[in-house]
Write a protein that holds these residues in place. Sequence first.
Motif, PDB file in Angstrom:
ATOM      1  N   HIS A 148       0.798  -0.966   0.001  1.00 30.92           N
ATOM      2  CA  HIS A 148       0.000   0.371  -0.206  1.00 30.92           C
ATOM      3  C   HIS A 148       0.809   0.659  -0.392  1.00 30.92           C
ATOM      4  O   HIS A 148       1.726   1.482   0.461  1.00 30.92           O
ATOM      5  CB  HIS A 148      -0.869  -0.157   0.962  1.00 30.92           C
ATOM      6  N   ASN A 272      -7.440   3.567   2.327  1.00 32.17           N
ATOM      7  CA  ASN A 272      -7.916   4.378   1.559  1.00 32.17           C
ATOM      8  C   ASN A 272      -9.492   5.195   1.893  1.00 32.17           C
ATOM      9  O   ASN A 272     -10.442   5.584   1.017  1.00 32.17           O
ATOM     10  CB  ASN A 272      -8.499   3.380   0.058  1.00 32.17           C
ATOM     11  N   SER A 273     -10.076   5.225   2.453  1.00 28.97           N
ATOM     12  CA  SER A 273     -10.979   5.526   3.362  1.00 28.97           C
ATOM     13  C   SER A 273     -11.095   6.360   4.593  1.00 28.97           C
ATOM     14  O   SER A 273     -11.045   6.055   5.461  1.00 28.97           O
ATOM     15  CB  SER A 273     -12.144   4.854   3.126  1.00 28.97           C
ATOM     16  N   LYS A 530      -6.598  -6.145  -6.177  1.00 27.42           N
ATOM     17  CA  LYS A 530      -7.260  -4.817  -5.758  1.00 27.42           C
ATOM     18  C   LYS A 530      -5.321  -4.270  -6.610  1.00 27.42           C
ATOM     19  O   LYS A 530      -4.757  -4.646  -5.634  1.00 27.42           O
ATOM     20  CB  LYS A 530      -7.693  -5.152  -4.580  1.00 27.42           C
ATOM     21  N   ASN A 532      -4.163  -0.836  -5.262  1.00 24.24           N
ATOM     22  CA  ASN A 532      -4.172  -0.266  -3.194  1.00 24.24           C
ATOM     23  C   ASN A 532      -3.343   1.374  -4.134  1.00 24.24           C
ATOM     24  O   ASN A 532      -4.001   2.096  -4.162  1.00 24.24           O
ATOM     25  CB  ASN A 532      -3.159  -0.561  -2.658  1.00 24.24           C
ATOM     26  N   THR A 535      -5.797   3.009  -7.190  1.00 23.50           N
ATOM     27  CA  THR A 535      -6.757   3.117  -6.075  1.00 23.50           C
ATOM     28  C   THR A 535      -6.833   4.699  -5.544  1.00 23.50           C
ATOM     29  O   THR A 535      -7.580   5.643  -5.517  1.00 23.50           O
ATOM     30  CB  THR A 535      -7.571   2.008  -5.215  1.00 23.50           C
ATOM     31  N   ARG A 536      -5.493   5.120  -4.685  1.00 27.28           N
ATOM     32  CA  ARG A 536      -5.617   5.852  -4.271  1.00 27.28           C
ATOM     33  C   ARG A 536      -5.265   6.915  -5.225  1.00 27.28           C
ATOM     34  O   ARG A 536      -5.718   7.700  -5.268  1.00 27.28           O
ATOM     35  CB  ARG A 536      -3.980   5.736  -3.570  1.00 27.28           C
ATOM     36  N   GLU A 542     -13.890   3.606  -0.469  1.00 28.32           N
ATOM     37  CA  GLU A 542     -13.833   1.921  -0.233  1.00 28.32           C
ATOM     38  C   GLU A 542     -15.139   2.123  -0.337  1.00 28.32           C
ATOM     39  O   GLU A 542     -15.452   0.862  -0.460  1.00 28.32           O
ATOM     40  CB  GLU A 542     -12.602   1.472  -0.421  1.00 28.32           C
ATOM     41  N   GLN A 550     -15.733   0.487  -5.728  1.00 23.00           N
ATOM     42  CA  GLN A 550     -15.465   1.426  -4.339  1.00 23.00           C
ATOM     43  C   GLN A 550     -13.802   1.472  -5.347  1.00 23.00           C
ATOM     44  O   GLN A 550     -13.069   2.118  -4.015  1.00 23.00           O
ATOM     45  CB  GLN A 550     -15.703   0.318  -3.766  1.00 23.00           C
ATOM     46  N   SER A 551     -13.037   0.162  -6.126  1.00 25.55           N
ATOM     47  CA  SER A 551     -11.914   0.419  -5.995  1.00 25.55           C
ATOM     48  C   SER A 551     -11.354  -0.224  -7.358  1.00 25.55           C
ATOM     49  O   SER A 551     -12.029  -0.671  -7.838  1.00 25.55           O
ATOM     50  CB  SER A 551     -10.885  -0.736  -4.943  1.00 25.55           C
TER      51      SER A 551
END
Length: 562
Positions: A148, A272-273, A530, A532, A535-536, A542, A550-551
């Motif tokens: 991550h 992530n949230s 996934k 990470n 997603t960021r 998420e 969501q990702s």
Amino acid sequence: MTDRLDDADPAAVAEFAAMENLLRCWIRETNVPRPDGDRLSLSLKSSGITLEAVVTHWSAAGWHRFGEVLVAGHGPADLATVAALIAREAGFGSGESVSGADLVARILDSARRTAEFVAGRRAEPRDPEGTTPFLSGEQALILGHPLHPTPKSRDGMRDAEARAYAPELRGSFALHWFAAAQEIVSSDSSAPMMSTLDGPAVPTGMVAVPAHPWQAADLVGRPAVVEALRKGTLIDLGPAGAPWFPTSSLRTIYRPDAPVMLKLSLGLRITNSRRENLRKELVRGAEVSRLLDAGIGASIQSRYPCFDILRDPAWLAVDEPIHGLDVVLRANPFGADDEFRCVAGLVAARPGIGPSRLATLIGSLSQRLSRTPGDLSVEWFQRYYLAVIEPVLWLCGAHGIALEAHHQNTLVQLDDQGWPVGGRYRDNQGYYFMASRIGELDRLVAGAGQESDTTVPDEVADERLGYYLGINNILGLIGGFGSAGLVAETELFHALRGGLAATREAMTVAGLRVPAMVDTFLTSPTLRCKANLLTRVHGMDELVGPVATQSVYVTIPNPLRS
């Protein structure tokens, strides 16, 4: 070669750990192949710059290790440079307007906090007297998730607060309490359980509601709370009671002498949230608890008596327009001597202190039994598979419930020698009810999956199980063994293939639906994973929006096939 995580300077350790994470993420999420030699070269088209890194361990499971990282032709790279280059490259050619500034800021914030955690743990490497095995495991994630980009970023938390609220620094704090008028409070079986906590007395007609102290300070500035305080439907009672200890998730807190753990809202961006409880998550925990009580729990125990799901049987929340003043009550079955360890803490690096707890455990077994670490690692992994992994697969096949059983959500029970003998799963967010099986669950608990928004298409449940259980949990554990130099990863991949094949046969004989993850890992050349970092980069939360979007998910090579 000296491990750079053992550098005497905690800031250097934190920077290097963050660079390793970024490189691992980039390699996985963009399918960078294994280099021919011991030098990785990443050509970044958006900037025309090439990053190079000395490879000290290449991991098919993704837990690579590196030496020096350089900008080709210019010399050693620092974290800010690497973060900016990769953030820019991640958004390059996507066709979207992507700003890397927020990502870079959070990467640097994560590294800065990590440096403080490393320094603090080196100054006090031993657990304080009275620390239970469970709490020790929760406080062990000094560097955080190895794949991550911002594992320790806590956007909005001041340094002084972190010292009280961080599990890595063995923080503790009293709850902050509010009194809320009964007409603005909703609950599910919560009020009787709340009375077991040492909260303050409240006026007649009001309900005591606990909050994390950081959240309490943030709440009193929100317009809806300001208005409720003015009207007197909400009263700020301040801190009260004995101190609680933050667990690895930061917002779930534990006290050895309390019958429950508390999962509180915390409006910080963590990984992530923003971690404020959604009403559907509160409902979901109680709903799953009812499903377990209605027969699924007994079904698990009859097949796997040493595996269980921690129940979240009750919740309490102040209603809209107020958000973020709520609490989940989670069962606390862990006594002072119960050896349950968060798997993430077991495999976590301990920079400058010693090998990971997993490596220490295998070393102790090797001395006691006069067997090689490699042989013991394979046997430990096989026992872990039977105690922890197979029950999760069986639950999905038998009842159509997939779990987000990643390392932080998974607890492994160890016997007095250190062998895995059982497991527990926890997290009221991480359940997926397969749409094809919802009728069976509805017969156990009417309306299952509706208000809790837990029902998803089978393919989504399969994808999530494959990532959280297959990639994060299983491959993450294999990577932990490999990166610690305990055993060749290929030996654990062989053991995993054997375990999955045996599980498939047993479930087929029993007439159960074999989770798609099993055949995917056994036969597919690729896996869904996934991402990470991506997603960021795209600023996704998420906990917001449809589960399926969501990702970011990407396709990676299946190490069991390659």
